[in-house]
Scaffold this active site. Structure first.
Site: not given
Ligand code: PEP
Length: 253
Positions: A9-11, A97, A99, A169, A175, A215, A236-237
């Protein structure tokens, strides 16, 4: 057998040139390494979907979007419909999500409508659920996830439900660098699977891929993915770095 999946997930990250660079590196990695034992999905911002699709061709990875409109079409400035994504042969789309739930006030009811639009257009929803820190601290995580799954998804027929990918999640882990322990992840994934079994039966539950997100990185992916009910990750990241994303995918056996 349910699929093992690693989805990135590049956001709202990367310029066009940076996106091109990450995809180019990812393709090199995929070409150079032995075939993965999981499906890889890359969910990019809308403007990069076509670029990602051009890279992926038919074989290396699949492409997903990060959100979709709950409406069919019309005067909804700035929105992108499931039909538009479908017309670009986008096969997956993240919905719900945390966010979007937090910054755009998305309710389970709205998420249910988005899931419906995607399924109408043959796009597989990657549906996120998970509790915030205060809910975990108050031991309300099961109650919260049950509500999200029930209100967002249990209007579907068993056949429709079979198209879903679920991502657990915990919001406190997204994050933040704070990952759920493998035990916490397994406990919640098994709980989600039990909810699905209760509603749709054991076969549907056993066939549903449930991903962990929060994370996840090369250093912790293996022990998270080793759990019997963790079928991969929503990343994500770490998905913004082609080497890290590849290493995470390789730790999913
Ligand atoms: C996400 O936003 O779906 C996610 C899992 O982010 P991160 O891996 O950066 O915690």
């Amino acid at each position: 057998m349910r699929s093992k999946i690693v989805a990135g997930n590049w956001k709202m990250n990367l310029t066009f040139d940076e996106a091109d660079e990450v995809l180019d590196k990812l393709m090199t990695n995929l070409e150079e390494h032995a075939a993965l034992s999981c499906k890889m999905i890359v969910c990019t911002p809308y403007p990069y979907l076509e670029l990602a699709s051009d890279y992926s061709g038919d074989s290396y990875f699949e492409v997903g979007a990060q959100d979709v409109s709950a409406y069919d079409k019309g005067a909804y400035t700035g929105e992108v419909s499931a039909a538009m994504l479908g017309s670009m042969e986008i096969a997956y789309c993240i919905v719900g999500h945390s966010e979007r739930r937090a910054y755009h006030n998305e309710s389970d009811e709205l998420i249910a409508r988005k899931v419906d639009r995607l399924l109408e257009n043959d796009i597989r929803p990657i549906v996120c659920c998970g509790e915030v820190l205060e809910e975990r601290e108050a031991d309300k995580q099961f109650e919260v996830v049950k509500r999200q799954v029930t209100d967002g998804l249990f209007h579907l027929t068993p056949e429709q439900f079979g198209k879903l990918i679920i991502a657990y999640e915990p919001v406190w882990a997204i994050g933040t660098g704070k990952t759920a322990t493998p035990e916490q992840a397994q406990e919640m994934h098994a709980y989600i699977r039990s909810l699905i079994a209760e509603k749709y039966g054991k076969v549907v539950a056993e066939e549903t891929s449930i991903l962990y997100g929060g994370s996840c990185k090369p250093s912790n992916a293996k022990e998270l993915f080793a759990n019997p009910d963790v079928d991969g990750g929503l990343i994500g990241g770490a998905s913004l770095n082609a080497d890290d994303f590849m290493a995470i995918a390789e730790s999913l056996k």
